[in-house]
Scaffold this motif. Structure first.
Motif, PDB file in Angstrom:
ATOM      1  N   MET A   1      -8.780 -11.601  13.461  1.00 49.23           N
ATOM      2  CA  MET A   1      -8.644 -10.426  12.568  1.00 49.23           C
ATOM      3  C   MET A   1      -7.864  -9.329  13.296  1.00 49.23           C
ATOM      4  O   MET A   1      -8.210  -8.924  14.397  1.00 49.23           O
ATOM      5  CB  MET A   1     -10.043  -9.922  12.182  1.00 49.23           C
ATOM      6  N   HIS A   2      -6.817  -8.892  12.656  1.00 55.01           N
ATOM      7  CA  HIS A   2      -6.024  -7.786  13.206  1.00 55.01           C
ATOM      8  C   HIS A   2      -6.322  -6.532  12.393  1.00 55.01           C
ATOM      9  O   HIS A   2      -6.389  -6.590  11.173  1.00 55.01           O
ATOM     10  CB  HIS A   2      -4.521  -8.082  13.080  1.00 55.01           C
ATOM     11  N   GLU A   3      -6.478  -5.414  13.074  1.00 55.85           N
ATOM     12  CA  GLU A   3      -6.710  -4.151  12.374  1.00 55.85           C
ATOM     13  C   GLU A   3      -5.660  -3.138  12.800  1.00 55.85           C
ATOM     14  O   GLU A   3      -5.315  -3.049  13.981  1.00 55.85           O
ATOM     15  CB  GLU A   3      -8.101  -3.595  12.705  1.00 55.85           C
ATOM     16  N   PHE A   4      -5.187  -2.404  11.801  1.00 57.46           N
ATOM     17  CA  PHE A   4      -4.145  -1.408  12.063  1.00 57.46           C
ATOM     18  C   PHE A   4      -4.488  -0.120  11.338  1.00 57.46           C
ATOM     19  O   PHE A   4      -5.007  -0.147  10.221  1.00 57.46           O
ATOM     20  CB  PHE A   4      -2.790  -1.890  11.513  1.00 57.46           C
ATOM     21  N   THR A   5      -4.147   0.988  11.945  1.00 54.98           N
ATOM     22  CA  THR A   5      -4.162   2.269  11.250  1.00 54.98           C
ATOM     23  C   THR A   5      -2.728   2.597  10.871  1.00 54.98           C
ATOM     24  O   THR A   5      -1.830   2.558  11.719  1.00 54.98           O
ATOM     25  CB  THR A   5      -4.734   3.377  12.155  1.00 54.98           C
ATOM     26  N   VAL A   6      -2.533   2.868   9.585  1.00 61.93           N
ATOM     27  CA  VAL A   6      -1.180   3.078   9.068  1.00 61.93           C
ATOM     28  C   VAL A   6      -1.144   4.416   8.323  1.00 61.93           C
ATOM     29  O   VAL A   6      -1.530   4.508   7.149  1.00 61.93           O
ATOM     30  CB  VAL A   6      -0.764   1.928   8.122  1.00 61.93           C
ATOM     31  N   PRO A   7      -0.683   5.463   9.021  1.00 65.48           N
ATOM     32  CA  PRO A   7      -0.744   6.811   8.434  1.00 65.48           C
ATOM     33  C   PRO A   7       0.038   6.956   7.124  1.00 65.48           C
ATOM     34  O   PRO A   7      -0.296   7.823   6.310  1.00 65.48           O
ATOM     35  CB  PRO A   7      -0.122   7.696   9.533  1.00 65.48           C
ATOM     36  N   ASP A   8       1.060   6.129   6.904  1.00 65.31           N
ATOM     37  CA  ASP A   8       1.911   6.304   5.726  1.00 65.31           C
ATOM     38  C   ASP A   8       1.341   5.701   4.444  1.00 65.31           C
ATOM     39  O   ASP A   8       1.967   5.794   3.398  1.00 65.31           O
ATOM     40  CB  ASP A   8       3.309   5.731   5.992  1.00 65.31           C
ATOM     41  N   ILE A   9       0.168   5.112   4.505  1.00 64.67           N
ATOM     42  CA  ILE A   9      -0.466   4.616   3.272  1.00 64.67           C
ATOM     43  C   ILE A   9      -0.960   5.819   2.475  1.00 64.67           C
ATOM     44  O   ILE A   9      -1.730   6.630   2.989  1.00 64.67           O
ATOM     45  CB  ILE A   9      -1.665   3.699   3.589  1.00 64.67           C
ATOM     46  N   SER A  10      -0.496   5.937   1.232  1.00 63.47           N
ATOM     47  CA  SER A  10      -0.929   7.092   0.439  1.00 63.47           C
ATOM     48  C   SER A  10      -1.464   6.730  -0.936  1.00 63.47           C
ATOM     49  O   SER A  10      -2.042   7.582  -1.616  1.00 63.47           O
ATOM     50  CB  SER A  10       0.227   8.087   0.298  1.00 63.47           C
ATOM     51  N   CYS A  11      -1.271   5.515  -1.400  1.00 64.83           N
ATOM     52  CA  CYS A  11      -1.735   5.178  -2.744  1.00 64.83           C
ATOM     53  C   CYS A  11      -1.860   3.672  -2.914  1.00 64.83           C
ATOM     54  O   CYS A  11      -1.505   2.901  -2.013  1.00 64.83           O
ATOM     55  CB  CYS A  11      -0.770   5.747  -3.794  1.00 64.83           C
ATOM     56  N   GLY A  12      -2.316   3.287  -4.093  1.00 65.88           N
ATOM     57  CA  GLY A  12      -2.490   1.863  -4.373  1.00 65.88           C
ATOM     58  C   GLY A  12      -1.189   1.089  -4.346  1.00 65.88           C
ATOM     59  O   GLY A  12      -1.172  -0.108  -4.062  1.00 65.88           O
ATOM     60  N   GLY A  13      -0.088   1.778  -4.646  1.00 67.00           N
ATOM     61  CA  GLY A  13       1.209   1.110  -4.578  1.00 67.00           C
ATOM     62  C   GLY A  13       1.547   0.676  -3.164  1.00 67.00           C
ATOM     63  O   GLY A  13       2.076  -0.409  -2.936  1.00 67.00           O
ATOM     64  N   CYS A  14       1.220   1.543  -2.210  1.00 63.92           N
ATOM     65  CA  CYS A  14       1.421   1.195  -0.797  1.00 63.92           C
ATOM     66  C   CYS A  14       0.583  -0.033  -0.459  1.00 63.92           C
ATOM     67  O   CYS A  14       1.050  -0.949   0.220  1.00 63.92           O
ATOM     68  CB  CYS A  14       0.984   2.339   0.106  1.00 63.92           C
ATOM     69  N   ALA A  15      -0.665  -0.028  -0.915  1.00 60.55           N
ATOM     70  CA  ALA A  15      -1.568  -1.141  -0.621  1.00 60.55           C
ATOM     71  C   ALA A  15      -1.004  -2.437  -1.186  1.00 60.55           C
ATOM     72  O   ALA A  15      -1.039  -3.483  -0.530  1.00 60.55           O
ATOM     73  CB  ALA A  15      -2.955  -0.851  -1.196  1.00 60.55           C
ATOM     74  N   ARG A  16      -0.470  -2.380  -2.405  1.00 58.73           N
ATOM     75  CA  ARG A  16       0.083  -3.588  -3.025  1.00 58.73           C
ATOM     76  C   ARG A  16       1.310  -4.070  -2.264  1.00 58.73           C
ATOM     77  O   ARG A  16       1.496  -5.273  -2.066  1.00 58.73           O
ATOM     78  CB  ARG A  16       0.430  -3.333  -4.497  1.00 58.73           C
ATOM     79  N   THR A  17       2.169  -3.126  -1.853  1.00 58.05           N
ATOM     80  CA  THR A  17       3.367  -3.507  -1.097  1.00 58.05           C
ATOM     81  C   THR A  17       2.978  -4.191   0.204  1.00 58.05           C
ATOM     82  O   THR A  17       3.528  -5.247   0.556  1.00 58.05           O
ATOM     83  CB  THR A  17       4.224  -2.263  -0.787  1.00 58.05           C
ATOM     84  N   ILE A  18       2.026  -3.610   0.910  1.00 57.17           N
ATOM     85  CA  ILE A  18       1.594  -4.175   2.190  1.00 57.17           C
ATOM     86  C   ILE A  18       1.003  -5.564   1.986  1.00 57.17           C
ATOM     87  O   ILE A  18       1.329  -6.506   2.718  1.00 57.17           O
ATOM     88  CB  ILE A  18       0.585  -3.220   2.872  1.00 57.17           C
ATOM     89  N   THR A  19       0.167  -5.697   0.990  1.00 57.59           N
ATOM     90  CA  THR A  19      -0.442  -7.004   0.712  1.00 57.59           C
ATOM     91  C   THR A  19       0.645  -8.030   0.384  1.00 57.59           C
ATOM     92  O   THR A  19       0.616  -9.162   0.880  1.00 57.59           O
ATOM     93  CB  THR A  19      -1.437  -6.886  -0.457  1.00 57.59           C
TER      94      THR A  19
END
Ligand SMILES: [Cu+2]
Length: 64
Positions: free
Chosen positions: A1-19
């Motif tokens: 399991m890799h964990e990252f802190t990503v300050p530029d996440i701001s909304c669900g769209g970011c989450a979908r893009t990352i996924t």
């Protein structure tokens, strides 16, 4: 399991893009994005550096 802190996440769209970009990289990856915590958890056999590189390319550079 890799964990990252990503300050530029701001909304669900970011989450979908990352996924999307991470599952394109590894179809077997399980990706969990918390918008509130600005955290990404990735269950994948990929090396950490490959995930960091892909996130950075997508505009979501993980915090060092
Ligand atoms: Cu967003």
């Amino acid at each position: 399991m890799h964990e990252f802190t990503v300050p530029d996440i701001s909304c669900g769209g970011c989450a979908r893009t990352i996924t999307r970009v991470l599952t394109e990289l590894d179809a077997a990856a399980k990706v969990d994005v918390s918008v509130e915590a600005k955290q990404v958890k990735v269950d994948s056999q990929l090396p950490r550096a490959a995930i960091v590189a892909r996130l950075t390319e997508a505009g979501f550079e993980p915090q060092a």
